[in-house]
Design a protein around this motif. Sequence first.
Motif, PDB file in Angstrom:
ATOM      1  N   PHE A  38     -47.496  22.938  76.539  1.00 26.76           N
ATOM      2  CA  PHE A  38     -46.738  22.224  77.569  1.00 26.76           C
ATOM      3  C   PHE A  38     -47.486  20.966  78.015  1.00 26.76           C
ATOM      4  O   PHE A  38     -46.896  19.882  78.118  1.00 26.76           O
ATOM      5  N   LEU A  39     -48.781  21.116  78.273  1.00 23.32           N
ATOM      6  CA  LEU A  39     -49.587  19.956  78.684  1.00 23.32           C
ATOM      7  C   LEU A  39     -49.659  18.905  77.584  1.00 23.32           C
ATOM      8  O   LEU A  39     -49.650  17.702  77.864  1.00 23.32           O
ATOM      9  N   LEU A  40     -49.735  19.361  76.350  1.00 23.87           N
ATOM     10  CA  LEU A  40     -49.783  18.433  75.217  1.00 23.87           C
ATOM     11  C   LEU A  40     -48.506  17.585  75.145  1.00 23.87           C
ATOM     12  O   LEU A  40     -48.569  16.377  74.931  1.00 23.87           O
ATOM     13  N   LEU A  41     -47.383  18.242  75.362  1.00 26.56           N
ATOM     14  CA  LEU A  41     -46.106  17.535  75.288  1.00 26.56           C
ATOM     15  C   LEU A  41     -45.817  16.655  76.500  1.00 26.56           C
ATOM     16  O   LEU A  41     -45.086  15.671  76.400  1.00 26.56           O
ATOM     17  N   HIS A  42     -46.395  17.007  77.654  1.00 28.10           N
ATOM     18  CA  HIS A  42     -46.072  16.314  78.905  1.00 28.10           C
ATOM     19  C   HIS A  42     -47.298  15.733  79.608  1.00 28.10           C
ATOM     20  O   HIS A  42     -47.254  15.511  80.813  1.00 28.10           O
ATOM     21  N   HIS A  43     -48.370  15.480  78.873  1.00 31.59           N
ATOM     22  CA  HIS A  43     -49.625  15.054  79.506  1.00 31.59           C
ATOM     23  C   HIS A  43     -49.491  13.723  80.244  1.00 31.59           C
ATOM     24  O   HIS A  43     -50.169  13.495  81.239  1.00 31.59           O
ATOM     25  N   ARG A  44     -48.629  12.852  79.809  1.00 32.44           N
ATOM     26  CA  ARG A  44     -48.492  11.532  80.464  1.00 32.44           C
ATOM     27  C   ARG A  44     -47.882  11.640  81.854  1.00 32.44           C
ATOM     28  O   ARG A  44     -48.088  10.769  82.681  1.00 32.44           O
ATOM     29  N   GLN A  45     -47.156  12.702  82.108  1.00 31.76           N
ATOM     30  CA  GLN A  45     -46.565  12.903  83.431  1.00 31.76           C
ATOM     31  C   GLN A  45     -47.617  13.303  84.465  1.00 31.76           C
ATOM     32  O   GLN A  45     -47.422  13.106  85.653  1.00 31.76           O
ATOM     33  N   PHE A  46     -48.720  13.875  84.018  1.00 33.71           N
ATOM     34  CA  PHE A  46     -49.751  14.357  84.933  1.00 33.71           C
ATOM     35  C   PHE A  46     -50.828  13.326  85.213  1.00 33.71           C
ATOM     36  O   PHE A  46     -51.280  13.188  86.333  1.00 33.71           O
ATOM     37  N   ALA A  47     -51.265  12.644  84.176  1.00 31.26           N
ATOM     38  CA  ALA A  47     -52.313  11.635  84.340  1.00 31.26           C
ATOM     39  C   ALA A  47     -52.274  10.695  83.138  1.00 31.26           C
ATOM     40  O   ALA A  47     -52.109  11.143  82.007  1.00 31.26           O
ATOM     41  N   PRO A  48     -52.441   9.413  83.380  1.00 27.65           N
ATOM     42  CA  PRO A  48     -52.397   8.471  82.271  1.00 27.65           C
ATOM     43  C   PRO A  48     -53.630   8.542  81.362  1.00 27.65           C
ATOM     44  O   PRO A  48     -53.602   8.080  80.234  1.00 27.65           O
ATOM     45  N   SER A  49     -54.688   9.106  81.845  1.00 29.91           N
ATOM     46  CA  SER A  49     -55.911   9.170  81.024  1.00 29.91           C
ATOM     47  C   SER A  49     -55.780  10.253  79.959  1.00 29.91           C
ATOM     48  O   SER A  49     -54.841  11.039  79.957  1.00 29.91           O
ATOM     49  N   GLY A  50     -56.732  10.311  79.071  1.00 26.70           N
ATOM     50  CA  GLY A  50     -56.719  11.292  77.998  1.00 26.70           C
ATOM     51  C   GLY A  50     -57.284  12.637  78.398  1.00 26.70           C
ATOM     52  O   GLY A  50     -57.364  13.540  77.571  1.00 26.70           O
ATOM     53  N   TYR A  51     -57.680  12.790  79.671  1.00 22.77           N
ATOM     54  CA  TYR A  51     -58.305  14.034  80.121  1.00 22.77           C
ATOM     55  C   TYR A  51     -57.365  15.231  79.941  1.00 22.77           C
ATOM     56  O   TYR A  51     -57.763  16.262  79.402  1.00 22.77           O
ATOM     57  N   ILE A  52     -56.127  15.119  80.369  1.00 21.44           N
ATOM     58  CA  ILE A  52     -55.170  16.221  80.256  1.00 21.44           C
ATOM     59  C   ILE A  52     -54.891  16.526  78.778  1.00 21.44           C
ATOM     60  O   ILE A  52     -54.781  17.687  78.388  1.00 21.44           O
ATOM     61  N   LEU A  53     -54.810  15.488  77.977  1.00 22.64           N
ATOM     62  CA  LEU A  53     -54.599  15.671  76.536  1.00 22.64           C
ATOM     63  C   LEU A  53     -55.755  16.459  75.920  1.00 22.64           C
ATOM     64  O   LEU A  53     -55.543  17.390  75.134  1.00 22.64           O
TER      65      LEU A  53
END
Length: 182
Positions: A38-53
């Motif tokens: 889920f985070l992989l598919l929607h990581h840009r919604q949480f934070a623009p940085s690559g941390y969530i990815l």
Amino acid sequence: MVEHKVGNGVERIEILISRKKMVIAIILSLVFVLIGLFLLLHHRQFAPSGYILLVAILAIVFFGACAVIGIIRLFIKRHNRIGLTIAEQGIIDHLSFGFIGWSDMIAINIMSTSTTQFICIHVHNPSHYLQHKNAVQRYLLTKSEQMYGTPITIAASSSLKYDMKQLQKLLENGLRHYRETV
């Protein structure tokens, strides 16, 4: 637990893997894989940085590996339900580390995280137990060593059919007996 007796003493104690605990661990691992997806598919919604990815990829890889290993242990290795053997010369951790001799052990203690308890086995030569692991395992075990003082941890509360405090006493008694006879 299965005890194999020889003469008056116990030669070997085998502690079985808990199927129920393994199923729960597999399910939880799969839940974390789904969260990672889920985070992989929607990581840009949480934070623009690559941390969530990065967190998403690590969750998928780590918990995916945990789920696969759990499934293999639960369904493919049906004939081997032994998780830990306590013997005269040391212990055999059938789940991770293999043989650990009493002669190499320094101390045994229980550590806790918010979700599980595990037994830490402090040894004279921790690097010996890392040399047969792959790069990812070595990295994780090195982090474990930094956090807990040893790379050798047994998550008995989440994998074995045995009480943690009783297991700690069995291991401490085995270590004490070894030291008294040497």
